[in-house]
Design a protein around this motif. Structure first.
Motif, short mmCIF file in Angstrom:
data_model
loop_
_atom_site.label_atom_id
_atom_site.label_comp_id
_atom_site.label_asym_id
_atom_site.label_seq_id
_atom_site.Cartn_x
_atom_site.Cartn_y
_atom_site.Cartn_z
N UNK A 8 0.82 -1.21 0.00
CA UNK A 8 0.00 0.00 0.00
C UNK A 8 0.85 1.26 0.00
N UNK A 9 0.27 2.32 -0.54
CA UNK A 9 0.88 3.65 -0.54
C UNK A 9 -0.12 4.63 0.06
N UNK A 10 0.37 5.48 0.94
CA UNK A 10 -0.48 6.47 1.59
C UNK A 10 -0.77 7.62 0.63
N UNK A 11 -1.82 8.35 0.94
CA UNK A 11 -2.10 9.57 0.18
C UNK A 11 -0.97 10.55 0.46
N UNK A 12 -0.45 11.22 -0.57
CA UNK A 12 0.71 12.09 -0.37
C UNK A 12 0.47 13.26 0.57
N UNK A 13 -0.77 13.70 0.70
CA UNK A 13 -1.04 14.84 1.58
C UNK A 13 -1.06 14.46 3.06
N UNK A 19 -1.31 8.86 8.44
CA UNK A 19 -1.50 7.59 7.74
C UNK A 19 -1.58 6.43 8.73
N UNK A 20 -0.62 6.38 9.66
CA UNK A 20 -0.60 5.28 10.62
C UNK A 20 -1.79 5.32 11.56
N UNK A 21 -2.29 6.49 11.89
CA UNK A 21 -3.49 6.57 12.73
C UNK A 21 -4.68 5.93 12.01
N UNK A 53 9.35 2.34 -1.91
CA UNK A 53 8.31 2.34 -2.96
C UNK A 53 6.90 2.15 -2.40
N UNK A 54 6.79 1.65 -1.17
CA UNK A 54 5.48 1.44 -0.54
C UNK A 54 5.56 1.90 0.91
N UNK A 55 4.42 2.22 1.48
CA UNK A 55 4.36 2.63 2.88
C UNK A 55 4.04 1.48 3.83
N UNK A 56 3.65 0.36 3.27
CA UNK A 56 3.37 -0.79 4.11
C UNK A 56 2.86 -1.97 3.32
#
Length: 103
Positions: A8-13, A19-21, A53-56
């Motif tokens: 997964x990739x988080x929204x850039x904003x 994101x983690x919350x 490349x990914x956030x998780x």
């Protein structure tokens, strides 16, 4: 046992903390409501100066592919996907069979 593996990739904003919350604190309640879910694991990328490349990565276990289809066909699946739209910009996933290798 069948497993969904999703990167997964988080929204850039969103900040990492925001994101983690969403993912760590709010999202498990949606996953728990999926019928047939056996196990759920989150793997957030470590905070590092390198840009990953990914956030998780997430893992969801089910007894069968049919159970996966049923889980996402109903209201709980629709609610889960709607919640993901709040904090994910992209998700790539596949269904696998886990093979454990003895070391």
């Amino acid at each position: 046992m069948i497993k969904i593996v999703a990167v997964i990739s988080k929204k850039p904003e969103l900040s990492r903390e925001e994101f983690l919350r969403h993912w760590n604190d709010d999202h498990p309640a949606y996953v728990r409501r999926l019928p047939g879910i056996r196990r759920y694991r989150q793997n957030p990328a470590i905070d590092h100066p390198k840009s990953w490349p990914f956030d998780g990565m997430a893992e969801l276990w089910f007894d069968s592919v049919q159970d996966v289809k049923q889980a996402y066909a109903g209201a709980a699946g629709a609610d889960l996907l709607a919640h993901e739209e709040l904090f994910l910009s992209d998700m790539q996933w596949f269904i696998s069979e886990e093979v454990e290798i003895d070391l």
